[in-house]
Design a protein around this motif. Structure first.
Motif, mmCIF file in Angstrom:
data_model
loop_
_atom_site.group_PDB
_atom_site.id
_atom_site.type_symbol
_atom_site.label_atom_id
_atom_site.label_comp_id
_atom_site.label_asym_id
_atom_site.label_seq_id
_atom_site.Cartn_x
_atom_site.Cartn_y
_atom_site.Cartn_z
ATOM 1 N N MET A 1 44.178 -5.615 103.856
ATOM 2 C CA MET A 1 43.308 -5.186 102.755
ATOM 3 C C MET A 1 41.987 -4.695 103.330
ATOM 4 O O MET A 1 41.438 -5.303 104.245
ATOM 5 N N GLN B 1 29.603 1.408 96.073
ATOM 6 C CA GLN B 1 30.484 2.160 95.188
ATOM 7 C C GLN B 1 29.729 3.292 94.499
ATOM 8 O O GLN B 1 30.257 4.400 94.335
ATOM 9 N N ASP C 1 35.917 -7.540 96.360
ATOM 10 C CA ASP C 1 36.905 -7.984 95.381
ATOM 11 C C ASP C 1 36.242 -8.796 94.264
ATOM 12 O O ASP C 1 36.565 -8.628 93.082
ATOM 13 N N LEU D 1 35.973 -4.709 92.289
ATOM 14 C CA LEU D 1 36.368 -3.430 92.873
ATOM 15 C C LEU D 1 37.700 -3.584 93.604
ATOM 16 O O LEU D 1 38.002 -4.637 94.152
ATOM 17 N N ASP D 2 38.486 -2.532 93.629
ATOM 18 C CA ASP D 2 39.827 -2.591 94.207
ATOM 19 C C ASP D 2 39.797 -2.345 95.705
ATOM 20 O O ASP D 2 39.124 -1.428 96.190
ATOM 21 N N CYS D 3 40.559 -3.167 96.448
ATOM 22 C CA CYS D 3 40.744 -2.954 97.878
ATOM 23 C C CYS D 3 41.950 -2.052 98.113
ATOM 24 O O CYS D 3 42.859 -1.971 97.292
ATOM 25 N N GLU D 4 41.928 -1.380 99.239
ATOM 26 C CA GLU D 4 43.066 -0.579 99.681
ATOM 27 C C GLU D 4 43.967 -1.470 100.531
ATOM 28 O O GLU D 4 43.488 -2.347 101.248
ATOM 29 N N ARG D 5 45.271 -1.260 100.469
ATOM 30 C CA ARG D 5 46.214 -2.075 101.243
ATOM 31 C C ARG D 5 47.159 -1.172 102.029
ATOM 32 O O ARG D 5 47.588 -0.140 101.538
ATOM 33 N N THR E 1 35.058 -7.735 102.344
ATOM 34 C CA THR E 1 36.104 -7.448 101.358
ATOM 35 C C THR E 1 36.145 -8.504 100.263
ATOM 36 O O THR E 1 36.515 -8.220 99.124
#
Length: 519
Positions: A158, A135, A223, A227-231, A219
């Motif tokens: 995800m 990140q 998480d 940190l945010d995952c993309e979906r 992932t």
């Protein structure tokens, strides 16, 4: 009564290197709790649907097992004999007998592949990057690309923000156009550890000039780091350009030489197919779309990355012949290099498919004797018993339906009691057809029918579904629930899963039948 095989005899057969299929016929969620390392999950409920592809030669030696006292293995042996399997034995005492004889029991699913991933990381010191570090590099706009080594369905659910889907064996085939600048950092991820490690090491073994790292814990680790995952992402790596293809072929040549990959030709494959004393698997390791467009008749689709990640879901006969198919060779070579390191001794890459009969379309499902009467979605009435997996049932099922497991139909009979009309359904209806005679014997006074085409037909007709699993007739341990399949405590399940993967490396040292190969 079927033949009985002692734990010592099975361990000896595994050590000697002959062909043997060790099949755990408990439900997958029960198999998950503990089984011998080389035992493949083949639930009694779905045995007829799975065994033809997992054990294609009916004279191959087969040993079936359960926990030790359920009687499932005896029933499985009888069904296999009825299907024409000639050399079937029951493991004496099942898992309990195996443990009592000093055998190691492993929890989890796809254990050989998962343990191998940990071995690879340890053996090659595969580099990794922490989620927080990745990140930070992203925030600094460093030159990097994130490649997700899972099938599209998992990636789409995800993924790491900005990641591109490049499943397993596709990495070496497609990476050269995704990171043409050697200064670009290449980060490989999956959901947890195995495919991240294998994917990263594949690129390193192929000689990619870029710095390549595995995302630590995938992932799940991302998480857990907050940190945010993309979906819902849909970025898929395109087929290679001419230059990308040239580089991929050169890389595959280097890998084939380093790992002693063997090649075969159509004439030899035909000889393999008529050899009554050996089992042969023809596995097409390309994408599903390529497979369905055209493939060798009788071959099975097994995307290279998933074949390494879950070898026991594709090949159940230890020490069988395995022929890997990819007209471009790259994906087959990469897959072969890993299977050989896993301990498979007779793996071949088909050098040229010419001369072997082609066919197109998806692999045809196994033939199942249809139960009569069948009903269409419009005629469903009375009590509905759904035999699909509890996970699928949880997400969507016919309103008012009950959920059950074929091998536990007596429990469903006790739960439902007497009914006038019973409609059986499953994912595609095949399992319902298999279960119908057994259900008719239990509900003698009921009209037993099967929903033709199963739940797929119901959904395709536009009829409503509902979720939940309140109307269950048995314990929901028919399948293994991934950490993100649980409705609550995701972080706890994720941490437990990652800890389990890491611990496998020490556990395999206690089983002398496990032999990974180093180069």
């Amino acid at each position: 009564m079927p033949k009985i095989a002692t734990a010592g005899a099975v361990q000896g057969a595994l050590a000697q290197g002959g062909e043997l299929a060790l099949l755990d016929v408990r439900e997958q969620g029960v198999h998950y709790r503990g089984h011998p390392f080389f035992a493949c999950s083949m639930p009694l409920s779905r045995l007829e649907l799975l065994v033809g592809e997992l054990v294609p030669r009916r004279s191959a030696p087969v040993v079936v097992l359960d926990g030790g006292a359920e009687g499932l293995a005896v029933t499985a042996a009888e069904r296999l004999a009825a299907l024409g399997y000639a050399d079937v034995a029951v493991l004496e005492g099942g898992c309990a007998g195996w443990k009592a004889a000093g055998g190691e029991l492993f929890s989890g699913v796809n254990v050989p592949s998962k343990a191998f991933g940990e071995f690879v990381e340890h053996r090659y010191d595969t580099p990794r990057i922490a989620p927080e570090e990745l990140q930070r590099l992203r925030d600094e706009r460093r030159k990097l690309v994130v490649l997700d080594s899972r099938p599209f369905e998992e990636y789409h659910r995800m993924n790491i923000p900005g990641g591109i889907d490049v499943p397993g064996a596709e990495l070496v085939w497609r990476v050269h156009d995704l990171a043409p600048d050697p200064e670009t950092l290449v980060v490989v991820n999956c959901a947890g550890r195995t495919r991240s490690i294998i994917g990263c090491q594949s690129l390193r073994n192929a000689g990619l000039l870029n710095r390549v790292v595995a995302l630590k814990d995938g992932t799940m680790g991302w998480d857990l780091a907050g940190l945010d995952c993309e979906r819902g992402a849909a970025r898929v790596a395109p087929p290679p350009s001419g230059e990308g293809r040239r580089k991929a072929l050169a890389a595959a040549e280097r890998v084939a030489e380093r790992f002693d990959v063997r090649f075969t030709n159509p004439a030899q494959v035909k000889d393999f197919q008529v050899d009554a004393g050996r089992t042969v698997y023809l596995l097409d390791v390309r994408t599903r779309e390529e497979f369905e467009e055209s493939h060798i008749a009788g071959s099975r689709h097994a995307a290279g990355g998933q074949l390494v990640q879950a070898s026991d879901e594709y090949v159940a006969v230890r020490n069988a012949r395995v022929v890997l198919i990819d007209p471009e060779r790259v994906r087959a070579v990469m897959t072969a290099s890993w299977l050989q390191q896993m301990g498979w001794n007779d793996v071949h890459v088909l050098d040229d498919p010419g001369g072997l009969p082609p066919e197109s379309g998806p692999r045809r499902p196994p033939a199942v004797k249809n139960w009569n009467p069948c009903v269409s979605p419009a005629d469903v009435a009375g009590t509905v018993l759904d035999l699909s997996s509890s996970l699928r049932f949880y997400h969507a099922h016919i309103p008012g339906a009950w959920w059950g497991v074929r091998s536990r139909l007596p429990a469903a009979r006790a739960k439902l009691g007497n009914v006038e009309s019973l409609v059986l359904t499953s994912e595609d209806g095949l399992l319902a057809h298999l279960a119908a005679p057994e259900a008719a014997a239990l509900w003698r006074d009921a009209q037993v029918r099967v929903l033709e085409g199963g739940n797929a037909t119901w959904i395709a007709s536009g009829r409503p579904t509902e979720g939940g699993v309140e109307r269950a007739t048995t314990t929901r341990d028919d399948v293994w629930y991934k950490p993100y399949d649980h409705a609550s405590d995701y972080k706890k399940h994720a941490r437990d899963y990652l800890a389990w993967e890491v611990a496998l490396l020490e556990q395999v040292k206690r089983d002398p039948t496990i032999r990974f190969r180093t180069y």
